[in-house]
Design a protein around this motif. Structure first.
Motif, PDB file in Angstrom:
ATOM      1  N   ASN A  78      -1.269  -2.791  -5.716  1.00 31.15           N
ATOM      2  CA  ASN A  78      -0.095  -1.919  -5.671  1.00 31.15           C
ATOM      3  C   ASN A  78       0.300  -1.508  -4.260  1.00 31.15           C
ATOM      4  N   ILE A  79      -0.646  -1.409  -3.352  1.00 38.10           N
ATOM      5  CA  ILE A  79      -0.293  -1.189  -1.946  1.00 38.10           C
ATOM      6  C   ILE A  79       0.466  -2.413  -1.433  1.00 38.10           C
ATOM      7  N   GLY A  80       0.014  -3.593  -1.826  1.00 36.49           N
ATOM      8  CA  GLY A  80       0.721  -4.829  -1.469  1.00 36.49           C
ATOM      9  C   GLY A  80       2.144  -4.845  -1.994  1.00 36.49           C
ATOM     10  N   ARG A  81       2.323  -4.387  -3.209  1.00 32.89           N
ATOM     11  CA  ARG A  81       3.671  -4.322  -3.788  1.00 32.89           C
ATOM     12  C   ARG A  81       4.572  -3.395  -2.981  1.00 32.89           C
ATOM     13  N   GLU A  93       9.679  -1.918   9.104  1.00 30.43           N
ATOM     14  CA  GLU A  93       9.555  -1.660  10.546  1.00 30.43           C
ATOM     15  C   GLU A  93       9.858  -0.205  10.907  1.00 30.43           C
ATOM     16  N   ASN A  94      10.438   0.538   9.991  1.00 32.07           N
ATOM     17  CA  ASN A  94      10.780   1.934  10.246  1.00 32.07           C
ATOM     18  C   ASN A  94       9.946   2.873   9.354  1.00 32.07           C
ATOM     19  N   THR A  95       8.793   2.402   8.940  1.00 28.76           N
ATOM     20  CA  THR A  95       7.954   3.180   8.029  1.00 28.76           C
ATOM     21  C   THR A  95       6.567   3.365   8.625  1.00 28.76           C
ATOM     22  N   LEU A  96       6.100   4.578   8.589  1.00 26.19           N
ATOM     23  CA  LEU A  96       4.731   4.883   9.000  1.00 26.19           C
ATOM     24  C   LEU A  96       3.901   4.973   7.726  1.00 26.19           C
ATOM     25  N   ILE A  97       2.880   4.135   7.628  1.00 23.88           N
ATOM     26  CA  ILE A  97       2.021   4.132   6.456  1.00 23.88           C
ATOM     27  C   ILE A  97       0.706   4.795   6.824  1.00 23.88           C
ATOM     28  N   ILE A  98       0.357   5.819   6.101  1.00 23.18           N
ATOM     29  CA  ILE A  98      -0.904   6.528   6.320  1.00 23.18           C
ATOM     30  C   ILE A  98      -1.701   6.446   5.035  1.00 23.18           C
ATOM     31  N   PHE A  99      -2.863   5.838   5.118  1.00 24.63           N
ATOM     32  CA  PHE A  99      -3.745   5.744   3.957  1.00 24.63           C
ATOM     33  C   PHE A  99      -4.869   6.742   4.183  1.00 24.63           C
TER      34      PHE A  99
END
Length: 167
Positions: A78-81, A93-99
């Protein structure tokens, strides 16, 4: 959880938590991630030896880890999706992903917890035939938490967490 996620792990943990702990430890040495002279820490005293469990207990224990592996697999899918969606819509390119995650493998078995257990048992099952279904409540306990924490001693909640043993 959709059983397609855990079914592919069916049988993978039939050798038990001690075996998994040792395999992970050896693979980390081979990869050069821990010193070659590192020593596998002793098992926590609360963990029953795999060989002392009945075949039924081993089957149930192995299913706990199959479900956990399936849950992680589902999370990964689901993270891949989400990442694919962001790329397809030009937002990647305009998204900050914080896990964010907590600090380690939890050993609690809430089904048998003194305070929470009565409520959980009233509303859920931990029977083998129900494991992974919507009406089940499964914690993988200290035995699998310790295997998941290898090469470190014990599991989350101990002052030794994050400390490897060397000769």
């Amino acid at each position: 959880m959709d059983e397609k996620y855990w079914k592919k792990y069916e049988g993978r943990y039939d050798d038990g938590y001690e075996s998994l702990k040792e395999k992970r430890f050896k693979s980390l040495k081979k990869a050069g991630m821990i010193p070659i002279d590192a020593v596998l820490p002793k098992t926590h005293p609360s963990v029953k030896a795999w060989g002392s469990l009945s075949p039924e207990e081993q089957k149930k224990e192995a299913r706990k880890m199959e479900l956990y592996a399936g849950m992680v697999d589902n999370l990964d899918y689901n993270i891949g999706r989400l990442i694919n969606y962001l790329k397809e819509t030009g937002q990647y390119e305009n998204t900050l992903i914080i896990f964010m995650s907590d600090n380690g493998a939890a050993a609690e078995d809430f089904y048998y917890h003194e305070y929470l257990g009565p409520f959980i048992k009233e509303h859920y099952s931990d029977e083998y035939s129900e494991m992974g279904k919507v009406n089940s409540f499964i914690s993988y306990g200290p035995q699998w938490a310790e295997a998941g924490s290898s090469p470190f001693k014990y599991f989350k909640g101990f002052t030794t967490e994050g400390v490897s043993t060397h000769q």
